[in-house]
Design a protein around this motif. Sequence first.
Motif, short mmCIF file in Angstrom:
data_model
loop_
_atom_site.label_atom_id
_atom_site.label_comp_id
_atom_site.label_asym_id
_atom_site.label_seq_id
_atom_site.Cartn_x
_atom_site.Cartn_y
_atom_site.Cartn_z
N SER A 68 10.34 -17.67 -29.95
CA SER A 68 10.32 -16.49 -31.19
C SER A 68 11.66 -16.15 -31.39
CB SER A 68 9.80 -15.46 -30.64
OG SER A 68 9.67 -14.25 -31.52
N GLN A 102 3.80 -19.83 -39.08
CA GLN A 102 5.05 -18.86 -38.63
C GLN A 102 4.76 -17.68 -38.98
OE1 GLN A 102 8.59 -19.76 -40.45
NE2 GLN A 102 9.76 -19.35 -38.39
N PRO A 103 4.66 -16.81 -37.97
CA PRO A 103 4.62 -15.27 -38.20
C PRO A 103 5.45 -14.84 -39.47
CG PRO A 103 4.50 -15.43 -35.83
CD PRO A 103 4.84 -16.99 -36.34
N GLY A 147 9.70 -6.29 -30.84
CA GLY A 147 9.87 -7.74 -30.54
C GLY A 147 11.25 -8.09 -30.02
N ASN A 168 3.18 -10.13 -37.44
CA ASN A 168 3.68 -10.59 -36.38
C ASN A 168 2.39 -10.78 -35.29
OD1 ASN A 168 4.89 -12.00 -34.20
ND2 ASN A 168 6.85 -10.35 -34.18
N GLU A 179 2.11 -12.29 -32.60
CA GLU A 179 2.75 -12.53 -31.26
C GLU A 179 3.11 -11.17 -30.56
OE1 GLU A 179 6.22 -15.19 -31.57
OE2 GLU A 179 4.73 -16.73 -31.97
N ALA A 196 6.69 -4.12 -38.79
CA ALA A 196 6.87 -5.44 -37.78
C ALA A 196 7.61 -6.18 -38.39
CB ALA A 196 5.32 -5.60 -37.57
N GLU A 228 7.56 -6.09 -26.24
CA GLU A 228 6.70 -6.90 -27.05
C GLU A 228 5.33 -6.08 -27.38
OE1 GLU A 228 5.59 -10.34 -24.91
OE2 GLU A 228 5.65 -9.49 -22.99
N ALA A 256 6.93 -12.24 -39.99
CA ALA A 256 7.97 -11.41 -39.56
C ALA A 256 9.28 -12.34 -39.06
CB ALA A 256 7.66 -10.38 -38.34
N GLU A 257 8.76 -13.44 -38.49
CA GLU A 257 9.92 -14.35 -38.06
C GLU A 257 10.49 -15.04 -39.14
OE1 GLU A 257 8.84 -17.10 -34.88
OE2 GLU A 257 7.88 -15.40 -33.75
#
Lengths: 312, 631
Positions: free
Chosen positions: A2, A287-288, B449, A94, A96, B288, A54, A290-291
């Motif tokens: 991640s 893919q999230p 995160g 997200n 995750e 987020a 998390e 946010a990522e």
Amino acid sequence: MSAFSAIGEEEEIESEDFTPGTEPQPTWCPGCGDFGVLKALKQAMPEVGRSPEETLLVTGIGCSGKLSSYFESYGYHSIHGRSLPVARAAKLANPELEVIAAGGDGDGYGIGGNHFIHTARENHDMTYIVFNNEIFGLTKGQTSPTSPKGHKSKTQPHGSAKSPLRPLSLSLAAGSSYVARTAAVNPNQAKEIITEAIEHDGFAHVDFLTQCPTWNKDAKHYVPYTDVQDSDEYDFDVTDRREAGQMMYEVESKLYEGEVLTGRFYRDDPRPSYSEEKQAIGEMPDQPVAEQYFDEDHQWDRSYDELLDLHK
Amino acid sequence: MTENELIWRIAGGSGDGIDSTSQNFAKALMRAGLHVFTHRHYPSRIRGGHTFVEVRASASNVRSRGDGYNFLLALGDSFARNPSEGSVYGNEELKPLSENLDDLREGGIIVYDEGLIDEEAAAELNLEERAEENGWHLYPMNLREMAREHGREVMRNTAGVGVTAALLDIDVSYFEELIRANMPEDIAETNITILNEAYDAVSEQEFTHDLRVPTGDHENEQALLSGSNAIAYAALDEGCRFISGYPMTPWTDVFTIMSQHLPKFGGVSEQVEDEIAAAALALGASHAGAKAMSGSSGGGFSLMSEPLGLAEMTETPIVLLEAMRAGPSTGMPTKPEQADLEHVLYTSQGDSCRVVFAPSNIRECYDQTRKAFEIAYEYHLPAIVVYDQKLQGELRNVDADFFDREPNPDPGTVLTEDELAEAAHHESGKFERYQHDSEKGVSPRSIPGQKGGRFLASGNEHSPTGHISEDPANRVAQMNRRLQKLDSVRSELDAAEESHQTVHGPEDADYGLLTWGSQQDTVFEAVDRLNEQGHSVKAMGVGDLMPYPVAEVTDFLESVEECLVVEMNATAQFRGLTQKELGRFGPKLSSLLKYNGNPFEPRDIVEGFETSIDGGDLPDETMKYVPAAGD
């Protein structure tokens, strides 16, 4: 891997990791059931293996809303009744993250009732804890959606003419895939149920009976309690919607007759979560979202290339 | 009045294909080398009712609806209710003809569908007589019959286009291409047959009119877009990958466009239970880590008030749209107005800490929406783009390469995990998300995160770590820091190469016109006309509503003797804002207001200006003139 390195990191997680350094002492009244929720949640986290960084805890307003102040994680203390829309969008952005929402009975079943219905219907993979003390606490003791019929308060001086809302039945009808009730007076069960709820892949709703010793009743009003799973008297299949519904009706009625029934009342494990449903129809990326912003290799499409030909 | 332009009005009932036909018509003329601009007028109902779209086309740039129009294609309303004795709605079938006659210019052309509007009905309107008085040219055609004969009755609109093409000498191949591109093959071929049959049928007649389609040529490739398209594309190009909303006219268009395209751009769209949820979802997604937006129109935006305040307090970046329509309450759902200005600026409890932009045309919709995202994410606050029913739906051609820009996936002011490790932390180990002394007022931000970045975002007043705090010194420090961000935004906007304020007309003009949002380009057209008539006038269109562009507007107002403020509401909200922000100029500012559901035409502004200079009453009761303080 991640883009957020706290996610999925192998580490030893302890209950105490969730005690904040800045404000470890809650402002709840002595004897308040809210302590029970905090404790159960802190104990559940090592069981489910998710760390403070998390985890996103989203709360509403009221005594219950202060949970995010006393629980160490990423937190969002939102506005009255709106914890669920904030929380479920964070999960969509997200998936995750471990997303938990919490609020009171006024917050979740009253002002936020519409969001409760629709979040349950959509079956987001998240946990929703409702501190149900059958009263508005922080505003000093007004009648709430779960106050018993006839309940007298400053705003209902002649007693409430309304029958209380049935949170478990409503939850089932709306579409929650895990529905349970526990009580602050039963910490062992509370921890187990919160753990199960977080581990459940779908919308898990926990109606948590939290006594309000200041405005309503103290702990002894919820004692004795019965765990329906441990009792020979109750035999029903938690995966059968009809049997679960009948059981919930009985549980909700009996609470107001002085009999406290707790336990798991419904679970539908095979049901796909909302993210899974959306991904299946191509409405959510692998893919999230946010990522993507932190992924240097991510391909950013332009309207000029993709859409402008439609207009020429 | 110039006749080197065509203003073609197609009128019918909702469901008669007025919208789609007019879009194709505009695109065909754009491809033929003309500049085009559309104006939509429609009721809030699914079928029937008086609907029209105007397509203004000229060899030179068109940026506004015109004064009246010169070609009417009256299809008649095929979904009309039957008139009964005492019905208030009268003969609806006839309305696409009868309701449009007042605005038709002298010497204009009328084509109407005899199949729906028969001789008796035409006689009821004294059509022949009125045509003679006004020099109109009548071409009754049985469009219904043509459509039925070669296809289906709903294709009347195509027959009408065929007749138009013949009367104005437009090459039908432009229409044929568009029909083929937009329809399944068999339906396309049927339509093309009808198009040509209609063309031939009218070609056999003797023409009494002189009007022909203008001819023009574009230097660059053109694209035809609405304000909604431009806003949505800007959001996509800014890396917005989350939208949540609830349908409401006229905001629905952006929501629809985003929902259709987001999945293939790797994003998520959510239609939710209400607008409170819609705004709250956008906050959750943004918190987020997503670049997120939501929006609505007046009523729905009211529901967003509380989450909007939460965004200000928690400093969660978010872009909201407000597509205004006539209020109060349900108001007139499909009619434009600019009466939500104060609502957008101040709704939600506490002191406002938001950025509000009001683009005036397609290009500005794109530019200012992109800027709204940039600022929201750089400064951690809500940025609102306020526009209206007019701007959202009007189509206009733009150089296609205007949109040839780099995407901006930058998440704004966010720390990396390495930076987080170095960042100021409370002695308890908690990251100080809301640190008091931050550059430009923007405190450091982390995303759930990330390691070492956990914090509490709270709608309560809070300490640097985010915990609830009612300490007076902390309160003042946090309020001041949040509001300092607005000063920082103003400085950034003032220093930018391109201002959101646009000035038009001779620099040394004696008189000024001041406006905002969608009325700007109509005001600019009026300015040109006034100067041609010998007046000395310039205009400023304001795009930044909060933080207000004090220096630019002050310079403008100081440079003129008097200024007329033009806006579509009844209480002169923008004039009020301007006086509040500048603290003076009261005796210089008069108002021209329109709130009858229709946007200004250039001639309205010319008349309003003349009234403000010469005194007296407005010739048109659809507007209101409010003199300057002390006048």
